[in-house]
Enzyme design. Sequence first.
Site: not given
Ligand code: SF4
Length: 343
Positions: A91, A104, A111, A115, A118, A162, A193, A335
């Site tokens: 995306e 973005c 990923c 996290c 997320c 990441e 980031s 985010c």
């Molecule tokens: S916040 Fe960033 S590093 Fe953490 S799981 Fe989501 S995409 Fe990955």
Amino acid sequence: MESILDLNKEQLITYLQSIRQPAYRWKQIWHGLYVEMYDSWLQFTNLPLELRGYLQEHFTISNLSLADHIHSSDGSTEKVLFSLPDGNPIETVLMEYEERISICVSSQSGCSIGCKFCATGKLGLLHNISCGEMLAQVLHFARASNQEKHPITNIVIMGMGEPLLNYAEVKKAIEILNDHDGLNIGSRHITLSTIGIPEQILQFAYDFPQLNLAVSLHAANDQQRDKLIPINKKYNIAMLLEAVKQYIALTNRRVTFEYVLIADQNDAVSDALQLGSILHGLLCHVNLIPLNPTAHFNGNPPPLERIEKFQQVLNDHHIPATIRFSKGTQIQAGCGQLAGKSH
Ligand code: SF4
């Protein structure tokens, strides 16, 4: 089929030499890709017909297929879902502000960091995105923006993934974004980031001392950060901040720390005091981001007065802090909300 966007300038020159093309040919192709932003070989009317046909047989321009897109109701944010050649999703989000237009960009499909808050992390790592697949995300929006005479001004590598765990491809893409003969996005207008991979932060400092670095901290102590960001058990806050200090010493650049505020988890005055203490003396800025809701995480953003109190404590410690409400939360483009799904 390989995308021509996966070749950097040197690789393109070498390739064209190998098929006995004149020395000036790379400039015509580079200009067509990154200045005219052609999305079909048919548009390269500056090339001999035979060469156009040859390139069409050997390279695509973009390897991404548009799967879905959605606009926020105020029209300032657009999220696009692309499908990679292997079917995995990525995306990309366009955000229009008064003074700038940002894209973005995703650096991975899914990923591996995981996290807790997320949506991307829930997918696990599906695919490392190539340089060309990152550039294709930018070009998709840049073509439309240029037609409307509002060129893209900023790139944030802050979408799915990441970036420092796919660094070779990210580095190649940044070099092409930054190239004066092409898109020419200034270094100060590109932000990477990261969740914080210490040795890669130093490599980034050596490679791109003029770019912006944002570090997702999200907690002021290891006990809290371990719970939110599993990789903190490998690279704890002390290791991360040591790398950031070295980054600042090498680049003299201000670092942005991202801090997602989650009610009753990391938003207490004591957390703000601890954050002020560990960041004391660092050339930095803190973005306070109230949690954006996702389906799989049981947490809420704090009330505004609690967020403002947190900000006040940081400011009292001479740590500049800004409250940032993510754009596009209504279309799941904020985010932590990129889940690689259609709407
Ligand atoms: S916040 Fe960033 S590093 Fe953490 S799981 Fe989501 S995409 Fe990955």
